[in-house]
Design an enzyme around this catalytic site. Structure first.
Site, short mmCIF file in Angstrom:
data_model
loop_
_atom_site.label_atom_id
_atom_site.label_comp_id
_atom_site.label_asym_id
_atom_site.label_seq_id
_atom_site.Cartn_x
_atom_site.Cartn_y
_atom_site.Cartn_z
N TRP A 11 0.82 -1.20 0.00
CA TRP A 11 0.00 0.00 0.00
C TRP A 11 0.86 1.25 0.00
O TRP A 11 0.59 2.20 -0.74
CB TRP A 11 -0.93 -0.04 1.19
CG TRP A 11 -2.10 0.92 1.19
CD1 TRP A 11 -2.66 1.49 2.28
CD2 TRP A 11 -2.89 1.38 0.07
NE1 TRP A 11 -3.74 2.28 1.93
CE2 TRP A 11 -3.90 2.23 0.57
CE3 TRP A 11 -2.84 1.14 -1.30
CZ2 TRP A 11 -4.83 2.86 -0.24
CZ3 TRP A 11 -3.77 1.78 -2.13
CH2 TRP A 11 -4.75 2.62 -1.59
N LYS A 105 -5.69 0.21 8.56
CA LYS A 105 -7.01 -0.09 9.11
C LYS A 105 -6.87 -1.02 10.31
O LYS A 105 -6.17 -2.03 10.22
CB LYS A 105 -7.89 -0.75 8.03
CG LYS A 105 -8.11 0.16 6.83
CD LYS A 105 -8.70 -0.58 5.64
CE LYS A 105 -8.80 0.34 4.42
NZ LYS A 105 -9.27 -0.35 3.21
N GLY A 133 -11.20 3.13 1.93
CA GLY A 133 -12.17 2.73 0.92
C GLY A 133 -11.75 1.46 0.23
O GLY A 133 -10.71 0.86 0.56
N SER A 135 -9.83 -0.34 -1.98
CA SER A 135 -8.65 0.10 -2.73
C SER A 135 -7.48 -0.86 -2.55
O SER A 135 -6.53 -0.57 -1.82
CB SER A 135 -8.23 1.50 -2.24
OG SER A 135 -8.14 1.52 -0.82
N LYS A 188 -14.83 -4.42 8.82
CA LYS A 188 -15.07 -5.20 7.60
C LYS A 188 -14.02 -6.29 7.43
O LYS A 188 -14.29 -7.33 6.81
CB LYS A 188 -15.14 -4.29 6.37
CG LYS A 188 -13.89 -3.45 6.09
CD LYS A 188 -12.85 -4.14 5.26
CE LYS A 188 -11.60 -3.31 5.13
NZ LYS A 188 -10.54 -3.99 4.35
N THR A 245 -13.35 -6.52 0.09
CA THR A 245 -12.52 -7.34 0.97
C THR A 245 -13.07 -8.75 1.12
O THR A 245 -12.32 -9.71 1.32
CB THR A 245 -12.37 -6.67 2.35
OG1 THR A 245 -12.00 -5.30 2.17
CG2 THR A 245 -11.29 -7.34 3.17
N SER A 251 -7.54 -9.93 -1.48
CA SER A 251 -7.83 -9.68 -0.06
C SER A 251 -7.09 -10.66 0.84
O SER A 251 -7.37 -11.86 0.85
CB SER A 251 -9.34 -9.79 0.19
OG SER A 251 -9.61 -9.78 1.58
N ASN A 253 -7.37 -10.78 4.05
CA ASN A 253 -8.30 -11.26 5.07
C ASN A 253 -9.18 -12.38 4.53
O ASN A 253 -9.36 -13.42 5.18
CB ASN A 253 -9.17 -10.10 5.57
CG ASN A 253 -8.38 -9.10 6.38
OD1 ASN A 253 -8.09 -9.32 7.55
ND2 ASN A 253 -7.99 -8.00 5.75
N VAL A 276 0.47 -9.02 6.91
CA VAL A 276 -0.30 -8.81 8.13
C VAL A 276 -1.79 -8.92 7.79
O VAL A 276 -2.28 -8.24 6.89
CB VAL A 276 0.00 -7.44 8.75
CG1 VAL A 276 -0.94 -7.15 9.91
CG2 VAL A 276 1.45 -7.38 9.22
#
Length: 333
Positions: A11, A105, A133, A135, A188, A245, A251, A253, A276
């Site tokens: 990111w 986040k 958002g 992204s 989320k 997500t 994603s 997660n 992470v």
């Protein structure tokens, strides 16, 4: 504008490229000397963002003071578990005329504090905002159209972020609902773990649609109890981020959840994802917030049991489906 970015992962690197492409002077910091050597040698984040050539004007360094001093804006892109320690490190260099923009986040488990408030507590007097958002770095890095929201406690600051980041493929809206933006972006991730678990168990689109919808209901219940605006949670940083997500191949997660659904522990899943997994770190904090505010969050509760109590994922899904019968929406007569 002269900008410093903390964090040279996927990111941080994607945003550095975007900002450099917008004509800004960008310096990126990482604590990892090997990572900075790789970035300087190849102009590519080969571990986290392979295939994306990073703008030749970007400076990569392990010198924290160089990254902070003289910069008008500091973008904080370190993973949420390291936000407080990083804020402590940068505090001596931050001046009141600098703007810190958080793009990570999460919620700190020990204090139940969102990231903007963590930074504010460690750097009293600092001006701190958030950008969030749907992204994924993998798409932003190659210029796929993306839309996010900039949140600050005053609209002028939000507009400054908007003007700094926005271009013809990266649209930025503004908001003053910092709590709603941060909460939506954090919770989320927990729901996305659950969505991945259902995929790992071999369930279908019906299951995921139900989980995402009821997960959104949980986010709304907690968010409104904490003073967030419904419109924010139904917007880009809430519903928008939840959709991407829970469904995207990018994603971490969702992918970690998939591995957990196939029988791996959360530690094994995180090791395989090699990034992470923010939802793991936010799961306990979200459940504690739910109890603090007296909010019913059964999906979050079951995710915690699967992650930390060894409950079989399939059993958790059955328990969700066989809860007491309820109306979808409570309507007062």
């Amino acid at each position: 504008m002269i900008i410093g970015i903390l964090g040279a992962g996927s990111w941080g690197s994607a945003l550095a490229n975007l900002l450099a492409g917008n004509g800004h002077d960008v310096t990126v910091w990482s604590i990892d000397e090997k990572e900075i050597e790789m970035l300087n040698t190849y102009r590519e984040q080969r571990d986290r963002l392979p295939g994306v050539h990073l703008n030749e004007t970007i400076t990569f360094t392990t010198d924290l003071e160089q990254t902070i001093k003289g910069k008008k804006m500091i973008v904080c892109a370190v993973p949420s578990p390291f936000i407080r320690s990083t804020a402590k490190k940068i505090a001596p260099y931050i001046t009141n005329d600098q703007l810190i923009v958080n793009v990570s986040k999460g919620i700190e488990e020990a204090t139940l504090t969102p990231i903007v408030e963590i930074i504010e507590s460690e750097i009293p007097g600092a001006k701190v905002a958030v950008l969030s958002g749907p992204s994924h770095a993998e798409e932003v890095g190659i210029g796929i159209p993306t839309t996010v929201v900039a949140g600050a406690r005053d609209m002028d600051t939000a507009k400054l972020i908007q003007n700094t980041f926005m271009n013809d493929v990266f649209r930025v809206y503004t908001s003053t609902d910092v709590t709603g933006i941060e909460l939506g972006g954090s919770v989320k991730n927990v729901i996305a773990l659950a969505a991945g678990i259902t995929d790992g168990l071999g369930f279908g689109d019906n299951t995921k649609a139900a989980l995402m919808t009821r997960g959104m209901a949980e986010i709304l219940r907690l968010g409104t109890a904490m003073g967030a605006h419904v419109e924010t949670l139904a917007g880009l940083s809430g519903m928008g981020d939840l959709i991407v997500t829970c469904t995207s191949k990018h994603s971490r997660n969702r992918n970690a959840g998939y591995l957990i659904g196939q029988g791996k522990s959360y530690k094994e899943a995180m090791a395989e994802v090699k990034m992470v997994v923010e939802g793991v770190y936010s799961a306990k904090a979200t459940l504690k917030l739910a109890k603090k505010y007296g909010v019913d969050m059964p999906i979050v509760e079951e995710v915690n049991k699967v992650l930390f109590e060894g409950k079989p994922a399939r059993e958790a899904v059955v328990d969700l489906l066989t809860r007491d019968r309820k109306a979808e929406i409570s309507v007062e007569e």
